[in-house]
Design an enzyme around this catalytic site. Sequence first.
Site, PDB file in Angstrom:
ATOM      1  N   HIS A 121       1.131  -1.166  -0.032  1.00  0.00           N
ATOM      2  CA  HIS A 121       0.022   0.141  -0.205  1.00  0.00           C
ATOM      3  C   HIS A 121       0.585   1.478  -0.151  1.00  0.00           C
ATOM      4  CE1 HIS A 121      -3.485  -2.236   0.062  1.00  0.00           C
ATOM      5  NE2 HIS A 121      -3.676  -2.614   1.629  1.00  0.00           N
TER       6      HIS A 121
HETATM    7  C1  BDR Z   1      -3.764   1.706   3.647  1.00  0.00           C
HETATM    8  O1  BDR Z   1      -4.942   2.089   4.890  1.00  0.00           O
HETATM    9  C2  BDR Z   1      -4.368   1.310   6.338  1.00  0.00           C
HETATM   10  O2  BDR Z   1      -4.083   0.769   6.956  1.00  0.00           O
HETATM   11  C3  BDR Z   1      -2.846   1.445   5.573  1.00  0.00           C
HETATM   12  O3  BDR Z   1      -1.750   1.837   6.007  1.00  0.00           O
HETATM   13  C4  BDR Z   1      -2.757   1.598   4.637  1.00  0.00           C
HETATM   14  O4  BDR Z   1      -2.150   3.555   4.265  1.00  0.00           O
HETATM   15  C5  BDR Z   1      -4.448   0.465   2.919  1.00  0.00           C
HETATM   16  O5  BDR Z   1      -5.770   0.634   2.297  1.00  0.00           O
END
Ligand code: BDR
Length: 319
Positions: free
Chosen positions: A245
């Site tokens: 992510h």
């Molecule tokens: C995003 O949500 C957060 O939990 C992670 O760090 C990332 O930024 C993924 O959906």
Amino acid sequence: MGAKKVIFDTDPGVDDAMALLFLARAPELELVGITTAMGNGTIEATTRNALYLRDRFGLGVPVARGAGASLAGVVSAPPTFVHGQNAMGDVALPEAPGSAPIAQPAHRFLIDMIKRHPHELTVIAVARLTNLALALREAPEIAGLLGGLVVMGAAFGTHGHTGNVTPLAEANIFGDPLAAEEVLGAAWPVTIVGLDVTHASVMSDAYLRTLAAEGGEVGRFLWDISRGYAAFHRTVGLDDGFYVHDSSAVAYACDPTLFTTTAGPVRVVTEGFATGHTIQSRPGAWGERPSVDVCRAVDTPRLLDMYRRVITRGQETTA
Ligand code: BDR
Ligand code: CA
């Protein structure tokens, strides 16, 4: 051209920590500040984690504490089943931070830095967009002064990727949909790195083992913090490793040619069963709402190679 000045707006968070250490070592980028958001932990936990990472890895930049609730005043429960009780994969951390954030709140720090570096600063936002929305509400003129905004968040249905916290919403947008609607509607140059591409890239256990073996203290830390994160991904159908992510947003800032994008305005559903859902329309639709670039495809082998090279930089042995 020199390195791009970057503020990292973040809720560390396992993948946030992985992205921050990548950013701090990337030659294309110059980290100039960290702003914290709630999300993966409470604002107290994410700020402590940001300070810990800054101090332990000698990042040498200010940390500004951000909003502890969404624009609507909601304080949501942290996803401890994803990022651990301490939001850092439950590796041992000192109870109290060894240093303090600056006195200025995150949104004022953002305003000041954007004005101090007109058209030069990039914000990489990998959490809910509350700090940026507060900054915009207080100083709307900053939209015309920011060099670029890269947002990790949202999902537009490419290859069926429509959400992770609900069938129709991604976590960072769902956590403060009103902030996202305001931030994505402002006239600054925005690129969205959402689930469309972050779910297309996976860091496997073997890949993390290589980082641990070749990446010195940083590589070993990444292995340690990510064990619970990988275990969580096994419960959502990924047998080996985890999605990339927040580091994908940093990779975009380093090298946009890793991604292909579509242009058009984006709107966010702010209430009802589809809260947090994001939609991109054709350029020129929705009146004056500015066009945003949405990442739709990624060159994963190149992205993973870049991440490994940056993390293991300077660790090569001279046998
Ligand atoms: C995003 O949500 C957060 O939990 C992670 O760090 C990332 O930024 C993924 O959906
Ligand atoms: Ca994050």
